[in-house]
Design a protein around this motif. Structure first.
Motif, PDB file in Angstrom:
ATOM      1  N   MET A   6       0.846  -1.202   0.000  1.00 40.78           N
ATOM      2  CA  MET A   6       0.000   0.000   0.000  1.00 40.78           C
ATOM      3  C   MET A   6       0.877   1.247   0.000  1.00 40.78           C
ATOM      4  N   THR A   7       0.571   2.203  -0.818  1.00 42.21           N
ATOM      5  CA  THR A   7       1.301   3.465  -0.849  1.00 42.21           C
ATOM      6  C   THR A   7       0.429   4.556  -0.251  1.00 42.21           C
ATOM      7  N   ALA A   8       1.035   5.728  -0.120  1.00 44.80           N
ATOM      8  CA  ALA A   8       0.279   6.864   0.396  1.00 44.80           C
ATOM      9  C   ALA A   8      -0.778   7.337  -0.591  1.00 44.80           C
ATOM     10  N   PHE A   9      -0.746   6.807  -1.821  1.00 45.98           N
ATOM     11  CA  PHE A   9      -1.627   7.330  -2.849  1.00 45.98           C
ATOM     12  C   PHE A   9      -2.791   6.394  -3.176  1.00 45.98           C
ATOM     13  N   SER A  10      -2.917   5.310  -2.440  1.00 47.75           N
ATOM     14  CA  SER A  10      -4.051   4.414  -2.658  1.00 47.75           C
ATOM     15  C   SER A  10      -4.386   3.714  -1.363  1.00 47.75           C
ATOM     16  N   ALA A  62      -9.978  -3.217   2.022  1.00 43.35           N
ATOM     17  CA  ALA A  62     -10.446  -3.317   3.406  1.00 43.35           C
ATOM     18  C   ALA A  62     -10.528  -1.940   4.057  1.00 43.35           C
ATOM     19  N   GLN A  63      -9.574  -1.066   3.738  1.00 44.04           N
ATOM     20  CA  GLN A  63      -9.609   0.286   4.283  1.00 44.04           C
ATOM     21  C   GLN A  63     -10.789   1.078   3.725  1.00 44.04           C
ATOM     22  N   LEU A  64     -11.038   0.939   2.433  1.00 41.07           N
ATOM     23  CA  LEU A  64     -12.173   1.628   1.814  1.00 41.07           C
ATOM     24  C   LEU A  64     -13.492   1.141   2.408  1.00 41.07           C
ATOM     25  N   ALA A  65     -13.589  -0.163   2.659  1.00 34.29           N
ATOM     26  CA  ALA A  65     -14.810  -0.715   3.249  1.00 34.29           C
ATOM     27  C   ALA A  65     -14.989  -0.207   4.666  1.00 34.29           C
ATOM     28  N   TRP A  66     -13.886  -0.101   5.403  1.00 31.93           N
ATOM     29  CA  TRP A  66     -13.964   0.409   6.775  1.00 31.93           C
ATOM     30  C   TRP A  66     -14.413   1.868   6.796  1.00 31.93           C
ATOM     31  N   PHE A  70      -5.359   4.394  20.266  1.00 27.45           N
ATOM     32  CA  PHE A  70      -4.086   4.021  20.871  1.00 27.45           C
ATOM     33  C   PHE A  70      -3.505   2.725  20.304  1.00 27.45           C
ATOM     34  N   THR A  71      -4.215   2.114  19.369  1.00 30.96           N
ATOM     35  CA  THR A  71      -3.713   0.869  18.780  1.00 30.96           C
ATOM     36  C   THR A  71      -3.483   0.982  17.278  1.00 30.96           C
ATOM     37  N   SER A  72      -3.913   2.059  16.682  1.00 29.92           N
ATOM     38  CA  SER A  72      -3.772   2.247  15.239  1.00 29.92           C
ATOM     39  C   SER A  72      -2.693   3.269  14.933  1.00 29.92           C
ATOM     40  N   GLY A  73      -2.273   3.320  13.682  1.00 25.50           N
ATOM     41  CA  GLY A  73      -1.294   4.299  13.253  1.00 25.50           C
ATOM     42  C   GLY A  73      -1.935   5.608  12.839  1.00 25.50           C
ATOM     43  N   ALA A  74      -1.090   6.522  12.369  1.00 22.04           N
ATOM     44  CA  ALA A  74      -1.562   7.850  11.983  1.00 22.04           C
ATOM     45  C   ALA A  74      -2.508   7.793  10.788  1.00 22.04           C
ATOM     46  N   LEU A  75      -2.261   6.897   9.838  1.00 23.60           N
ATOM     47  CA  LEU A  75      -3.139   6.817   8.674  1.00 23.60           C
ATOM     48  C   LEU A  75      -4.532   6.344   9.081  1.00 23.60           C
ATOM     49  N   ASP A  76      -4.612   5.350   9.949  1.00 26.09           N
ATOM     50  CA  ASP A  76      -5.919   4.905  10.427  1.00 26.09           C
ATOM     51  C   ASP A  76      -6.644   6.022  11.162  1.00 26.09           C
ATOM     52  N   LEU A  77      -5.905   6.797  11.942  1.00 20.92           N
ATOM     53  CA  LEU A  77      -6.507   7.936  12.636  1.00 20.92           C
ATOM     54  C   LEU A  77      -7.096   8.914  11.630  1.00 20.92           C
ATOM     55  N   CYS A  78      -6.370   9.173  10.544  1.00 24.13           N
ATOM     56  CA  CYS A  78      -6.869  10.085   9.511  1.00 24.13           C
ATOM     57  C   CYS A  78      -8.120   9.527   8.833  1.00 24.13           C
ATOM     58  N   LEU A  79      -8.124   8.234   8.555  1.00 20.78           N
ATOM     59  CA  LEU A  79      -9.290   7.628   7.916  1.00 20.78           C
ATOM     60  C   LEU A  79     -10.510   7.712   8.834  1.00 20.78           C
ATOM     61  N   MET A  80     -10.288   7.493  10.128  1.00 22.32           N
ATOM     62  CA  MET A  80     -11.400   7.619  11.077  1.00 22.32           C
ATOM     63  C   MET A  80     -11.951   9.037  11.101  1.00 22.32           C
ATOM     64  N   ARG A  81     -11.054   9.997  11.210  1.00 16.68           N
ATOM     65  CA  ARG A  81     -11.503  11.383  11.347  1.00 16.68           C
ATOM     66  C   ARG A  81     -12.194  11.878  10.082  1.00 16.68           C
TER      67      ARG A  81
END
Length: 411
Positions: A1-5, A9-13, A55-66
């Protein structure tokens, strides 16, 4: 996975989060009282497991959540983000005892956290803060400034709302310092249950003389008052009248608190950009629907070239901001040394972009967008503050320039 895609599973989440925000969180947000912590909403975020992921995810997951939550419910996004901002220093720099005491309650949504850095005279220039942590020579006595009979309704012991959990007021050991001064523009104040507080332990030392403390809201001498702000979540001021803190309340190391602050902000700045991107996308989608269905000048509004070009520009800027946010978050997760510059760029571009996109959406909708209750009226109020908090746009430009020149000099 790159920063550009993103992976499927992430899209579904992300899609699942947008649905949860619309169906379960938005109704709870609507029942909240503006200017006050919506504890029911925070508890639901905890019940859904979203606070634990801070507290268990990385910065990218945090961004996807927000971004996903912001698209459908900005109040839920902000509640989640403030829990993370206030409690991340405990997670990253706290002792085992501090983490065990507070993080389970934060993740369950039963304790409200806050990040107390800004002061009336030290907003953008955080290193200039003046809240004093003075050595307590006597280790005896308590300030009477906490809560006295006859307190006014808008000045109360910080965090002591009627439905807040009962916490331990006295420090666990003898006071080593007394905190005296004021914090201002603090999100979740005065209703948080604990604060990450930054105070000056060494006078005249600039950023090198600041210490981070974990301060429960019911410590003697800590009072707060709400501020009437253009924001649906609480923002307030905190007054410290010889508030006792011990060595057990220190987060990280004495006089190294600025590292705690900057480490936290480097993580959360890209996700502020993600919040902005979520709002921009919501405004863009609303504009697509409106311009495709609105009759004007013998056709649809979208048929006017001036309109279609504006919509294209909105989409272009939103996608560019999203990619920069993802790139900055991925750099953080990869422990890239260039994180400060990337984080600053992501926050700057995304928040300025969201301001442009929401403003353009209002213009294309016309007067209806300014009617109370309209999505764009709500976004128009929400989108302004992110250009200021966690480092104003001008501060981000300063960070970017400083990092660029430092890199040039290192060659």
């Amino acid at each position: 996975m790159t920063a550009f895609s993103l992976e499927p599973a992430q899209l579904a989440w992300c899609a699942e989060l947008r649905s949860l925000a619309a169906e379960r969180l938005h109704p709870l947000a609507d029942k909240g009282e503006p200017g006050h912590v919506n504890r029911t909403l925070v508890a639901e975020l905890g019940g859904l497991g979203l606070l634990g992921r801070l507290f268990t995810s990385g910065a990218l997951d945090l961004c996807l959540m927000r971004e996903s939550l912001a698209y459908a419910c900005t109040e839920a996004e902000t509640a989640l983000a403030l829990q993370g901002l206030g409690a991340h220093p405990v997670h990253a720099y706290g002792t085992e005892a501090q983490r065990a005491r507070w993080l389970p309650r934060v993740t369950a949504g039963t304790a409200i956290a806050a990040f107390a850095l800004s002061e009336p005279g030290a907003g953008s220039d955080a290193a200039a803060l003046e809240l004093r942590a003075e050595a307590d020579a006597s280790q005896a006595g308590r300030s009477s400034g906490a809560a006295q009979a006859g307190q006014s309704s808008d000045t109360a012991q910080a965090g002591r709302s009627s439905d807040a959990p009962v916490l331990t007021a006295a420090p666990d050991g003898p006071a080593r310092w007394r905190l005296t001064g004021e914090k201002c523009w603090i999100s979740n104040a005065p209703e948080a249950d604990f604060y990450t507080v930054f105070a000056r332990t060494t006078p005249g030392a600039g950023a090198r003389g600041v210490t981070a403390f974990l301060v429960p809201a019911d410590r003697p001498g800590l009072t707060g008052r709400g501020l009437d702000m253009l924001s649906p979540h609480p923002i307030g001021a905190l007054d410290f009248d010889a508030v006792p803190v011990t060595a057990g309340d220190v987060l990280g190391e004495v006089d190294r608190g600025f590292r705690v602050a900057m480490g936290t902000l480097n993580l959360f700045r890209p996700s502020v950009g993600a919040f902005a991107v979520g709002m921009a996308q919501a405004a863009l989608d609303a504009t697509l629907t409106h311009t495709a269905g609105r009759d004007a000048f013998g056709g649809k509004l979208r048929d006017l070239q001036a309109v279609s070009h504006q919509v294209a520009e909105m989409a272009l800027r939103t996608e560019a901001a999203r990619l920069m946010v993802h790139a900055a978050a991925s750099a953080y997760d990869a422990d890239d040394p260039d994180v400060p510059r990337r984080s600053a760029m992501a926050k700057l571009l995304a928040t300025e972009t969201a301001q442009y996109v929401v403003d353009t959406a209002v213009q294309l909708h016309g007067a209806r967008a300014l009617q109370r209750g309209h999505l764009l009226e709500h976004l128009y109020r929400e989108v302004r503050a992110p250009r200021i908090y966690e480092g104003a746009s001008e501060v981000q430009r300063g960070i970017i320039a400083k990092e660029l020149y430092a890199r040039q000099e290192a060659r």
